[in-house]
Design an enzyme around this catalytic site. Structure first.
Site, PDB file in Angstrom:
ATOM      1  N   ASN A 248       0.790  -1.089   0.265  1.00  0.00           N
ATOM      2  CA  ASN A 248       0.049  -0.127   0.037  1.00  0.00           C
ATOM      3  C   ASN A 248       0.722   1.114  -0.014  1.00  0.00           C
ATOM      4  OD1 ASN A 248       0.058  -1.364   2.556  1.00  0.00           O
ATOM      5  ND2 ASN A 248      -0.116   0.532   3.305  1.00  0.00           N
TER       6      ASN A 248
ATOM      7  N   CYS B   3       6.222  13.008  12.367  1.00  0.00           N
ATOM      8  CA  CYS B   3       7.113  13.726  13.345  1.00  0.00           C
ATOM      9  C   CYS B   3       6.396  13.782  14.860  1.00  0.00           C
ATOM     10  CB  CYS B   3       7.373  15.411  12.810  1.00  0.00           C
ATOM     11  SG  CYS B   3       8.464  15.207  11.455  1.00  0.00           S
TER      12      CYS B   3
END
Length: 376
Positions: free
Chosen positions: A148, A322
């Site tokens: 994917n 992040c």
């Protein structure tokens, strides 16, 4: 500024003809397929037709199709169904979707022996490594058809031969492949194969599980015995009709649409290569889906690129997230051994039926502006 949707691997829009096919089953044709009157019989006929449409797309028999609520349910049904006693051996690839890897972890915690098959640097499941990890006691091998994130098409048929040689069943999560490339369950050697509606222009909340004739599993849901006793619960008729129509649509032009989308991908790759940036296309050199580009830019952070993409009205995905000063790289990039400087700046672009070559050119132009603004 017109929005540019390049996140079709996350979800596709419901196609207009799919929505039109579904509408009567939200309104006039509201019957329960289990009811023996005209309303129920009309609903049952619609479910039967959708089963035929879904089976035809993957070259299966209608009786081998079980409708489910989503790909995650299909994957969980197969994995947990093979280990009711929480014993035996399971082999999965290192780059499976979380809906395979999470059940594998749960099975491992409960006593099942689990092996993870490594991939090569270009993201292909390594057949040589698969041969080492498929054991005489293996009950199930699970390898996805198309990854994917990278779009890499895996050597499923070769691995299925190894599984069958030791008496194991072969499960293929084909969520990202069905409707984008030709899928043939017999050619793949699949005993079980997962289909996700919202990856091929049907709505979210419906999926299918192919179970090869002669194969069986304990039912994942118990109740009224719908779906031949394999998946209880009143059928979601409208969504099932939508999945069937989406499969019929793909059946009409999958090869033509694949070729068209490959041209769009070639244009995007050429455009990004001309930006003069240090970049790496993950999965390059391996067979890939026609609609997917997983690309890493050295010196950038994916979160920064995506923040600017929001401003530029671009929809896309990332290969790294992040958390304050820390960056978490996807398990797929880690399995491929991608250098961190490219992994941290990786984004996923995926396009579809409504995407044009003009969209591709506009995407490259906007990404060029973004990279200039945030570049080191």
């Amino acid at each position: 500024m017109r929005p540019l949707y390049f996140d079709h691997n996350a979800t596709t829009p419901v196609a207009p003809r799919v929505l039109a096919a579904m509408r009567p089953y939200f309104e006039a044709h509201f019957g329960n397929p289990g009811s023996a009157h005209i309303w129920g019989l009309r609903a049952k006929k619609a479910v039967d037709e959708a089963r035929e449409q879904t089976a035809a797309l993957i070259k299966a028999r209608p009786e081998e199709i079980v409708f489910t609520g989503c790909a995650t349910e299909s994957n969980n049904t197969v994995l947990f169904g093979h280990f009711p006693d929480r014993a035996g051996h399971l082999a999965v690839s290192a780059v499976e979707h979380p809906s395979v890897l999470a059940p594998a972890r749960a099975l491992a915690a409960s006593g099942v022996e689990v092996s993870h098959i490594p991939v090569t640097p270009n993201g292909l499941v390594d057949p040589a490594e698969a041969a080492r990890r498929i054991l005489p006691q293996t009950r199930l091998v699970s390898v996805m058809l198309a990854q994917n994130e990278t779009g890499v098409i895996q050597p499923v048929a070769e691995i299925a031969e190894m599984a069958h040689a030791v008496g194991a069943a072969m499960h293929v999560d084909a969520s990202q492949a069905v409707g984008k490339i030709v899928v043939d369950v017999a050619g793949l050697g699949a005993d079980f194969l997962t289909v996700a509606g919202h990856k091929l222009y049907a709505p979210k909340g419906v999926g299918a599980l192919f179970m090869r004739r002669g194969m069986d599993l304990p039912p994942y849901l118990l109740g009224g015995g719908q779906e031949g006793g394999r998946r209880s619960g009143t059928e979601n008729v409208a969504l099932i009709v939508g999945l069937g129509e989406a499969c019929a649509m793909a059946m009409e032009d999958v090869a033509v649409e694949e070729a068209r989308q490959r041209k769009i991908g070639a244009a995007i790759e050429a455009g990004l290569s001309g930006l003069g940036l240090a970049m790496r296309i993950h999965g390059q050199g391996a067979p890939r889906l026609p609609n997917t580009l997983f690309v890493g830019f050295s010196g950038f952070r994916a979160a920064d690129i995506l923040s600017e993409c929001v401003i530029e009205e671009i929809g896309c995905g990332a290969g790294a997230a992040c958390h304050g000063a820390d960056t978490t790289v996807s398990h797929v990039l880690t399995a491929m051994g991608v250098p961190r400087e490219f992994a941290e700046g990786t984004i996923r672009l995926s396009w579809g039926r409504s995407t044009t070559l003009d969209d591709a050119a506009e995407l490259v132009a906007r990404l060029k502006n973004i990279m200039r603004r945030i570049g080191p």
